[in-house]
Design a protein around this motif. Sequence first.
Motif, PDB file in Angstrom:
ATOM      1  N   ASN C 110      11.745  40.892  68.481  1.00 43.91           N
ATOM      2  CA  ASN C 110      10.826  41.953  68.917  1.00 43.91           C
ATOM      3  C   ASN C 110       9.503  41.991  68.159  1.00 43.91           C
ATOM      4  O   ASN C 110       8.711  42.893  68.364  1.00 43.91           O
ATOM      5  CB  ASN C 110      11.530  43.317  68.930  1.00 43.91           C
ATOM      6  CG  ASN C 110      11.589  43.984  67.565  1.00 43.91           C
ATOM      7  OD1 ASN C 110      11.191  43.413  66.554  1.00 43.91           O
ATOM      8  ND2 ASN C 110      12.084  45.207  67.548  1.00 43.91           N
ATOM      9  N   PRO C 114       8.887  41.269  74.500  1.00 40.81           N
ATOM     10  CA  PRO C 114       9.157  42.622  75.002  1.00 40.81           C
ATOM     11  C   PRO C 114      10.632  42.885  75.298  1.00 40.81           C
ATOM     12  O   PRO C 114      11.067  44.029  75.302  1.00 40.81           O
ATOM     13  CB  PRO C 114       8.359  42.709  76.307  1.00 40.81           C
ATOM     14  CG  PRO C 114       7.581  41.456  76.446  1.00 40.81           C
ATOM     15  CD  PRO C 114       8.095  40.465  75.461  1.00 40.81           C
ATOM     16  N   ALA C 116      13.235  41.754  73.550  1.00 41.67           N
ATOM     17  CA  ALA C 116      14.100  41.783  72.368  1.00 41.67           C
ATOM     18  C   ALA C 116      14.425  43.202  71.948  1.00 41.67           C
ATOM     19  O   ALA C 116      13.570  44.073  71.957  1.00 41.67           O
ATOM     20  CB  ALA C 116      13.421  41.042  71.223  1.00 41.67           C
ATOM     21  N   CYS C 117      15.682  43.401  71.555  1.00 43.97           N
ATOM     22  CA  CYS C 117      16.119  44.733  71.168  1.00 43.97           C
ATOM     23  C   CYS C 117      15.999  44.989  69.665  1.00 43.97           C
ATOM     24  O   CYS C 117      16.324  46.080  69.204  1.00 43.97           O
ATOM     25  CB  CYS C 117      17.567  44.947  71.609  1.00 43.97           C
ATOM     26  SG  CYS C 117      17.778  44.854  73.391  1.00 43.97           S
ATOM     27  N   TYR C 118      15.587  43.982  68.905  1.00 43.89           N
ATOM     28  CA  TYR C 118      15.466  44.189  67.455  1.00 43.89           C
ATOM     29  C   TYR C 118      14.652  43.048  66.847  1.00 43.89           C
ATOM     30  O   TYR C 118      14.297  42.085  67.527  1.00 43.89           O
ATOM     31  CB  TYR C 118      16.852  44.266  66.804  1.00 43.89           C
ATOM     32  CG  TYR C 118      17.632  42.964  66.873  1.00 43.89           C
ATOM     33  CD1 TYR C 118      18.179  42.521  68.078  1.00 43.89           C
ATOM     34  CD2 TYR C 118      17.798  42.167  65.736  1.00 43.89           C
ATOM     35  CE1 TYR C 118      18.872  41.321  68.157  1.00 43.89           C
ATOM     36  CE2 TYR C 118      18.503  40.974  65.808  1.00 43.89           C
ATOM     37  CZ  TYR C 118      19.027  40.558  67.011  1.00 43.89           C
ATOM     38  OH  TYR C 118      19.707  39.377  67.087  1.00 43.89           O
TER      39      TYR C 118
END
Lengths: 340, 264, 320
Positions: C110, C114, C116-118
Motif C-alpha cells: 500500500n 490502491p 493493497a490492504c497494508y
Amino acid sequence: MGFLFAENGINAVFEKWAEEYHVYAPKRMEGKGAFSDTDSVRYEEINKVEEIEFDLKSHFSFKDILLPMSETLFFFTEEQVKEADGPKKGAVILLRSCDLHAVRRLDEIYLKNGFEDYYYKRLRENVRFVLLGCKQAFENCFCVDMETNRADFYDASIEKDGDGYAVDNHYSDWEPLFLANSMEKKEVSPSYVTETEVRVEVPEGLSLDVSKSRMWDEYDKRCIDCGRCNYVCPTCTCFTMQDIFYTDNGKVGERRRVTASCMVNGYTDVAGGGSYRQKNGQRMRFKTLHKVYDFKKRFGYHMCVGCGRCDDACPEYISFSNIINKLKDAVAEVNDHDEK
Amino acid sequence: MMKNEYVPFLSEIKEVIKHTDIEYTFRMTYDGEVKPGQFFEVSIPKYGEAPISVSGVGGGLVDLTIRRVGKVTNEIFERYAGDRMFLRGPYGNGFDVNLYKGRELVVIAGGTGLSPVRGVVDYFSEHPGDVKGMTLIAGFKTPKDILFHKDFERWEKNMDVILTVDCADDDEQCHIGLVTEYIPKLRLDDVSNAAAIVVGPPVMMHFSTQGLLNAGFREENIWISHERKMCCGIGKCGHCKIDDTYVCLDGPVFNFTKGRKLID
Amino acid sequence: MDMNTKLLKKNAFRVTKERGITASRVRVPGGHLEAKYLSMIQNIADTYGNGTIHITSRQGFEIPGIKFEDMPRVNELLQPVIEGLNINQELPGGGYPAAGTRNITACIGNRVCPYACYDTTAFAQRIEKAVFPNDLHFKIALTGCPNDCAKVRMHDFGIMGMTEPQYDKDRCVNCEACVKACKKKSVNVLKTVNYKVERNEAKCIGCGECVLACPTGAWTRGSEKLYRLTLFGRTGKKNPRMGEDFIKWVDEESIIKIILNTYDYVNNYIDPEAPGGKEHIGYIVDRTGFEEFRKWALKDVKLPDMAEVYTPVYWKGIKY
C-alpha cells in the motif's frame, strides 16, 4: 462583532452549543479513505475544536447533513402513513465560503422550485452556518472564477489565529456566549481566497447546441459512470425514491429517498424500459450544462460553486474545470458546423 | 404546519375498466381541481410510486389509465373496485382547453399517449361547438392494443376519428398504418391557425410533429406532452429535468416552440 | 585454492560454475529500498564483480564475477547496505549472515498500490527482525490483497492482506457499484436486499473491491489489519504444490508467533540426514501429520475472535 478565543474558550462555546445543536464540521476520519491507511475528511458531529479539520478540503460536503444520503420520509402500513421524526436539535454547520454559497443552490431547489420540501425545510429552519475562513486555495479549487470565494451571509465565522481562534459574529443571540468565553473583542474579517491556480471561463453563447460537439465523445470511454462527482458535489440535489418493507413484518415498511447521480445508470429509466442519455459523454454534457448553463438560465446564477471536489474525487482524473474550459472551443465548433 | 407534499392520501377505486391485458383504467375518488394531462403519483406502499397521467375528470372522480410495465404497476393491477390506493397530486400543468377553442384541432395520439389527451377529446366531444372542427388520429400497435373502445363510438359522432393500427388482420374495421400517414391527408380550412396536440412514444412524436410542420402547421400551434422518470413530481428529485425545464413543473404539456428544443 | 564453501554460503555468497569466482547475494526484505543503495551495489559490481547485476527472483541482487579473495572487501562495501536495510547481523562488517531462511518477499503493497490492504514491506521487515538470521529453509512472502501478485501460495508461509468491509447503510444509495465489482472482480458475495447491500460474511475474502468501488464512502475498511495465512506451498522436484489456507482473519502478532513456533517444530522434527541440513517444511508435515504441526504452530497464540482456523488441511499438487 469579532472575538479572539483561546482553545478552552471556544470549546466552552461548543459545549454550550451542544445543548441546542448538533455541531457538524469537517473531520478527519482515520483509515476511512478508500485505500488502506488513508483518511477521509467528512462532515461529522464534533464536540471540540481540535476535532475540526481546518487544513484540508473535505472529501464530501456539508450537504450530507441537509440532504442525508439516505433519508426515511415516512413509515407505512398498507393503509396508514406515519411521517418520520426529524432531529430534536438544530444544527450548527461549519463550512467554507464555496459551500455556504452552495446552500443557496440547495435552498433554490428545495425551498423554491415548485413546492417547498417539507423534510429539507424542517432541517434547514434550525441550521446556523459558521464560515470557515480560507487562508489559501486548495488543489482544484476555482471559487474565485465562480464568484463564491467570499461570503458575508454567515451566522458566525471561525478560523485559527495564532494559538487561538478568531470569530466574527452576525447572530445576536450568540453575542453574550461569545463575550463570556472569549479573551478579547477584536475586529475580525474572515480570510478568503483571492486567486486560485485553476482558472475557469464559462463562455458566452452557450446553448444546448453544444450537445452536438465532439468534445463529449471522449468521456464515453473515459468516464466510468460511478457518480463520485455528483455524490461529493455540494450543489447536486437529485434523489431517487425507494419503498422497502421490513423482512420480519411484510405489511410494514418505509419510503425513503436516497441521493441520485445523473452519471449513474438508471437515472433516466422510465417504467417499461425507456431511458435517455445512455452514453457517458452525454451524461457529462447534461451535468456540465446544468452546473454552468441551464441552472443559471432558470435561476439567474451558476449552480457550480467551484469547490473542485468533483476533480478531487474522479478516479479517472476527469477534470470538471477542464471541461468548463473546453466549452469555448465546443461552442465555436458547433457554430462553425452550423454555418457550413 | 407546513404541508408535507410527499405524504399521499387514500383514494378508493370505484371502477376498473379493462382495455387490454396490460392497460386498465382505474376510476378513483378525487375531490379537487384537476386538468387532463396532469398526473398523480400513485403509490402502493412497499412497491413504490409511479407518475400516472389523468385520462378523465369529473364528478369527484379521476380516471388513471395505467399500463402494466413494472413493479409498481404490476401491483396496481392486483387492485379491484373497492380497494384503496395512495395518491398525491395532481401535478404538472395539464392541457388548457381554452387554447384550442375557436380553432380547428387535430389530436394525434400513439398508444397510451391517448390517456393524457382523452380528457381534451372528451371535452370537445361534449362541446363540439367550441372548436371549428376536430380530428382525432389514434394509433395503436395491433387491434388488441386499442384503448377506450367505447369512447371511440361516442367520439365518432362529434368529430373525425381515424383509428389506425401498425399491423392487423384483414377483417378488422380500422385503418392500417402509422399515424403520420394521415397527416398529409388532413382537410383543414385554415392550417396556419389550426391547433394540434401530439402525445405518444418519442419516435412517434418526432415524426408526427415533423409531419404537422410539413403540412403547414405553425410551431406555436402544436402542443406535446412528455413522459420522463419522476421520483417526486414537485421539482426536487431532478430526474425529469431537460435543459432548464422541469417536466413535472413546467410540463408535461409543452408548446412545441419550447418542446422541440428540449434535448435530454 | 582452499575455501570453506559451507562458511561461504552462510555468508550469502554462492559457489558458482567458475572456480574461484563467487557471487554476492544482497537481500532486500520486503523488496523496497532507498534508491541510494543501488549506487552502492553498482559500485561493488564495477569494482569487484564483472560489471553486471542479476535481479533475483526473491527480490535481491546477485553480484557475479567476484573473486574469492575480494569477499572481505565486498562485505565491507555491503555494510552500509546491510545497516540501511536493517538486516539482523551478528558480526558488523562481516557481510550478510545466513542463507537458509530466504529473503522475505513482498508485492509493492500500500505504499503504492490502491488494492493493497497494508504496508507489505513494513510487515516483511518486521518478520525479518523476528526470524533472521536462520539456517532453516523457510520461504515467507507477503502480498497486499487476495490478487496475490507476490504468489505467496508458492511459499511456506503466504501472507495475504485482507480488510473486513464496514458498511454504513445510511450512506448507501443503492448504486450497486459494489455488487457489480464483487461479482465481476471477486467472489460475488454481495447482494441487494431492500435497496441495501447484504454481505455473505462467511464467503467474503476481504479483498476490499467493494470499498474501492463505493462512490459514497458507505463501504470503508475495518480498523484492524487482518490477513489470510496460507501454508506450505512449494516448488521443487518431488511434489510442487500450492499453499493451502490455514487461518482467515489472522493478525500480525499471531502470524509472527506461528512462524517462530514453526522454527521450533522444524528443529524438533527435521530429518537429521537432510542434505545440507535443509528440508522443505511440507515434507516434515507430511511425516508428522498436520495435527502435530498445528499443535506446535498455535502454541501460545492468541488469535483474534474472528479468526477462522481451517482444519484439517490437505495438500495436493503434482507428485513425481
